[in-house]
Design an enzyme around this catalytic site. Sequence first.
Site, PDB file in Angstrom:
ATOM      1  N   TYR A 138       0.842  -1.200   0.000  1.00  0.00           N
ATOM      2  CA  TYR A 138       0.000   0.000   0.000  1.00  0.00           C
ATOM      3  C   TYR A 138       0.878   1.251   0.000  1.00  0.00           C
ATOM      4  O   TYR A 138       0.619   2.206  -0.749  1.00  0.00           O
ATOM      5  CB  TYR A 138      -0.914  -0.024   1.222  1.00  0.00           C
ATOM      6  CG  TYR A 138      -1.833   1.165   1.342  1.00  0.00           C
ATOM      7  CD1 TYR A 138      -2.985   1.249   0.566  1.00  0.00           C
ATOM      8  CD2 TYR A 138      -1.567   2.199   2.239  1.00  0.00           C
ATOM      9  CE1 TYR A 138      -3.844   2.332   0.671  1.00  0.00           C
ATOM     10  CE2 TYR A 138      -2.421   3.284   2.362  1.00  0.00           C
ATOM     11  CZ  TYR A 138      -3.557   3.348   1.575  1.00  0.00           C
ATOM     12  OH  TYR A 138      -4.398   4.427   1.690  1.00  0.00           O
ATOM     13  N   LYS A 142       0.970   4.227  -2.924  1.00  0.00           N
ATOM     14  CA  LYS A 142       0.669   5.634  -2.680  1.00  0.00           C
ATOM     15  C   LYS A 142       1.851   6.532  -3.031  1.00  0.00           C
ATOM     16  O   LYS A 142       1.657   7.696  -3.422  1.00  0.00           O
ATOM     17  CB  LYS A 142       0.214   5.841  -1.241  1.00  0.00           C
ATOM     18  CG  LYS A 142      -1.144   5.203  -0.938  1.00  0.00           C
ATOM     19  CD  LYS A 142      -2.251   5.732  -1.869  1.00  0.00           C
ATOM     20  CE  LYS A 142      -3.611   5.185  -1.519  1.00  0.00           C
ATOM     21  NZ  LYS A 142      -4.684   5.709  -2.385  1.00  0.00           N
TER      22      LYS A 142
END
Length: 241
Positions: A138, A142
Site C-alpha cells: 500500500y 501511494k
Amino acid sequence: MPRIFITGSADGLGRHTAGALLDQGHDVVVHVRSAARLGAVQDLLDRGAGAVVGDLADLEQSRDVAEQVNRMGPVDAVIHNAGVLHGPDVFKVNVVAPYLLTALIHRPRRLIYVSSGMHRGGRAELGKLDGGARTVTYSDSKLYLTALAAAVARLWPDVLSNAVDPGWVPTKMGGAGAPDDLRLGHLTQEWLATSEDPAALTSGGYWFHQHRQEPHPAVHDEAFQNKLLDHLARITGERLA
C-alpha cells in the site's frame, strides 16, 4: 456548477465527498465497482448524481469507466479516490487505474489523487515490477500515485494536479478507532476540486488538511516519474499526451 467525477464512491471518503459536493449544489458523478453496488449510492442518485460502473482492478472495465464518463460530457474535476489496502489488486486499483483514467477521460481542469501519509514508507524503485518479483505494498502504491500527480502537473501545465493525504480517518479502510477527523478527511479534496481560492488554484502540491507538505523526495524526481510513466504506458498501452 462544476461537474466532478469521484472514483470509489460507494462508501468511505468517496461517498462522503460526493454527499458534501451534492450538498453544495455541484454536479456529481459517482462510481461503483459493480451493478450490485448501485444500491449503496441510491440516495446519492436520488439527489441527482450520475453513476458509472466498473471494476478498477480490470483494465478493460477501467477503459469502459472512462468511456462512460466521457459519454456524460466534460467533467471539470476528477477525484481519484478508489483504493485498496491489501491483496493482489493494490497496484492495479491504486496506481494503474488512476493512470489509465487520467489518460482516457477528456482532460478536466483539475485532478485530485487521494494519497496517504504512508507513501513516505514506499520504495522508490520500479525495476522488479515487470517480472512480478516483488509485491507492491500500500505504501509503495501511494508513493507511485503521488509521483503520478506530480508528473501530471509537470506535463500538463493547463491542468491543476494535486495529491492529498486525507489522514487516518474512521472509515471501513481506516477502522473505527482511527484518530483523525472524518470531515477534514474529505474537505481538501472538495476544496481542490471546486474552490477559486488562490491556494487551491496551484498545481503539483501534496496536501494535508488544506496545507501543503513536503512529500517523499522521489515524488518530484523527474527520472523516477518518467520511469513510472513508461512502466504504466507499457501496462496499459496508453501514454499521457
